[in-house]
Motif scaffolding. Structure first.
Motif, short mmCIF file in Angstrom:
data_model
loop_
_atom_site.label_atom_id
_atom_site.label_comp_id
_atom_site.label_asym_id
_atom_site.label_seq_id
_atom_site.Cartn_x
_atom_site.Cartn_y
_atom_site.Cartn_z
N VAL A 1 0.82 -1.22 0.00
CA VAL A 1 0.00 0.00 0.00
C VAL A 1 0.85 1.26 0.00
CG1 VAL A 1 -1.97 -1.14 1.08
CG2 VAL A 1 -0.24 -0.05 2.53
N ASP A 2 2.15 1.14 0.19
CA ASP A 2 3.05 2.29 0.10
C ASP A 2 4.46 1.75 -0.10
OD1 ASP A 2 3.86 4.90 0.04
OD2 ASP A 2 3.10 5.43 2.02
N THR B 1 -0.99 6.49 1.74
CA THR B 1 -2.29 5.97 2.13
C THR B 1 -2.55 6.26 3.61
OG1 THR B 1 -1.47 3.79 2.80
CG2 THR B 1 -2.06 4.06 0.48
N LEU C 1 -3.33 13.27 1.20
CA LEU C 1 -3.75 12.01 0.58
C LEU C 1 -5.01 12.20 -0.23
CD1 LEU C 1 -3.38 9.64 3.68
CD2 LEU C 1 -1.66 10.17 1.94
N GLU D 1 -6.91 9.16 -1.99
CA GLU D 1 -6.90 7.75 -2.36
C GLU D 1 -8.08 7.43 -3.28
OE1 GLU D 1 -5.71 4.95 0.81
OE2 GLU D 1 -5.90 6.68 2.13
#
Length: 353
Positions: free
Chosen positions: A215-216, A229, A351, A353
Motif C-alpha cells: 500500500v506504500d 495511504t 492524501l 486515495e
C-alpha cells in the motif's frame, strides 16, 4: 539503472479460499536493502517464503537475475534465509554451522573452513569458531546465522524477523551491524519486520503491506513524512489525520477546506474533491503561525505529559478532532490553555486515495 536482481510479476497466493497476496509486482535492485513492514496477517512472511522457495505461488512469477525461479526448490535457487529462531545445529561448533551449506554443496574441507573463518570475521565473531551455539549470547547466535547465510554468497538474502528475539538495546545495536554488513558485502537483502523503527533504520526501499497488498513504497523518509495511504500514515508511527476537501486549484496550489479552517498547499497533481491531511506530532508547534508556516487552527490543551526526550500534548479542537504534538521538554503547556497549532507546509502530507 542496472538490471534488477529480483523481479516479482503479478504474484498471488491463496490458502484455500483465503487470498493472502494480491497481484504483487516489484523489482529489487542489486545491493538494495528492502524491508517488508506490516502487521500480522499482512502477507509479508508469505512473500518472503515464496522468494525463498518454501511456498509455491498460486499465480505469478519470481525471476532472479532474469531466470524464472518460481518453482525452483530452496536448495537450487541463489537465495539464503536467516530465521528468527536462528535454526543452528546445537551439536555442531560455530564453524561447522557456518560451513554446513558449503559441505552440502561438496566444497572441500580446507576451503569451507577458510570461508567460514572469513565470514565469521566479517560479522565480528572470528573468536568463537570452536564454540557451541549454547555458549553464545542471542546477538552472537544471530550473527552466526547471518554468517551461515552469507558464506553461500547468495544473490538475495532473506531475513525473517531476525531481531525479534533480542532485547531493545541489542536490537538497536544489531540494526547498525546488519546495515554495515550489508553495505560491505553488497548483497540484496529482503527483511521482514513489524517494527517501524527497525524498518526505517535499515531500509533503502520500504514496502508497507496491508491485507496482502503493497500500500506504500519508497525511501523511509518519504513514506514517513509524505505517506501515500491512510494506513501507512497511521501504521508508521503516530499521526494526526485531518479530513479536508480541495475546493480550488490554481496551478499547483490547492485551497483546502477543513474543520480547522481554510488553508493553501502547493502540491502538483492534486485534484478537486475529498482529501486527508497528515502531520506528524513532532512537526507541529504552538503559537501564532509565523510567515511561511500553515495554521491548523486552535483548540484547548487536553493533555500534557512529560515523556523524557519530549513533552506529549493533545490539543482538542472540537469539530476538527484532536491534534497530537511532541513538544520540546522546555515548552510547558497548561491543561485548559487555548493555543494555536501550526506546521511547515513540507511537513503536511496530503492524501487522495
Amino acid at each position: 539503472m542496472s538490471a534488477p536482481v529480483v523481479s516479482i510479476r503479478n504474484l498471488s497466493h491463496a490458502f484455500g479460499a483465503l487470498t493472502v497476496l494480491h497481484e504483487l509486482s516489484l523489482d529489487i535492485q542489486p545491493g538494495e536493502y528492502v524491508v517488508l513492514l506490516g502487521p500480522s496477517g499482512s502477507g509479508k512472511t508469505t512473500l518472503l517464503s515464496i522468494l525463498g522457495g518454501f511456498l509455491q505461488p498460486t499465480n505469478g512469477a519470481v525471476l532472479i537475475d532474469g531466470r524464472d525461479c518460481t518453482h525452483m526448490p530452496p536448495a537450487k535457487r541463489p537465495t539464503t534465509t536467516v530465521f528468527q529462531d536462528y535454526a543452528l545445529f546445537p551439536h555442531m561448533s560455530v564453524g561447522a554451522n557456518v560451513a554446513f551449506g558449503l559441505r552440502m554443496n561438496g566444497v572441500a574441507k580446507a576451503e569451507r573452513q577458510r570461508l567460514a573463518r572469513e565470514t565469521l570475521a566479517l560479522v565480528g565473531l572470528k573468536q568463537v569458531l570452536d564454540k557451541r551455539p549454547h555458549q553464545l549470547s542471542g546477538g552472537q547466535r544471530q550473527r552466526v546465522a547471518l554468517a551461515r547465510a552469507l558464506v553461500m554468497k547468495p544473490r538475495l538474502l532473506l531475513l525473517d524477523e531476525p531481531l525479534g528475539a533480542l532485547d531493545l538495546g541489542l536490537r538497536r545495536q544489531m540494526q547498525e551491524e546488519l546495515k554495515a554488513i550489508q553495505k560491505r558485502v553488497g548483497t540484496a537483502f529482503v527483511h521482514v519486520t513489524h517494527d517501524q523503527e527497525e524498518a526505517m533504520a535499515l531500509a533503502d526501499l520500504l514496502l508497507v503491506m496491508q491485507d496482502g497488498r503493497i500500500v506504500d513504497q519508497g525511501n523511509p523518509e518519504r513514506v514517513y513524512t509524505q505517506p501515500s495511504t491512510r494506513f501507512s500514515a497511521t501504521f508508521m508511527g503516530e499521526n494526526t489525520l485531518i479530513d479536508a476537501e480541495v475546493t480550488e486549484i490554481s496551478g499547483t496550489t490547492a485551497t483546502l477546506r477543513t474543520a480547522l479552517g481554510t488553508l493553501a498547499l502547493d502540491r502538483p497533481g492534486i485534484r478537486k474533491g475529498k482529501a486527508t491531511l497528515t502531520v506528524r506530532p513532532e512537526n507541529l508547534r504552538l503559537g501564532t503561525a509565523p510567515s511561511g508556516r500553515v495554521s491548523l487552527g486552535s483548540g484547548e490543551v487536553a493533555e500534557s505529559v512529560f515523556q523524557g526526550s519530549y513533552r506529549k500534548a493533545v490539543v482538542r479542537t472540537g469539530s476538527g478532532g484532536d491534534i497530537l504534538l511532541k513538544l520540546p521538554v522546555d515548552m510547558p503547556v497548561r491543561i485548559g490553555e487555548r493555543v494555536e497549532v501550526h506546521a511547515e507546509p513540507r511537513h503536511i502530507g496530503l492524501l487522495q486515495e
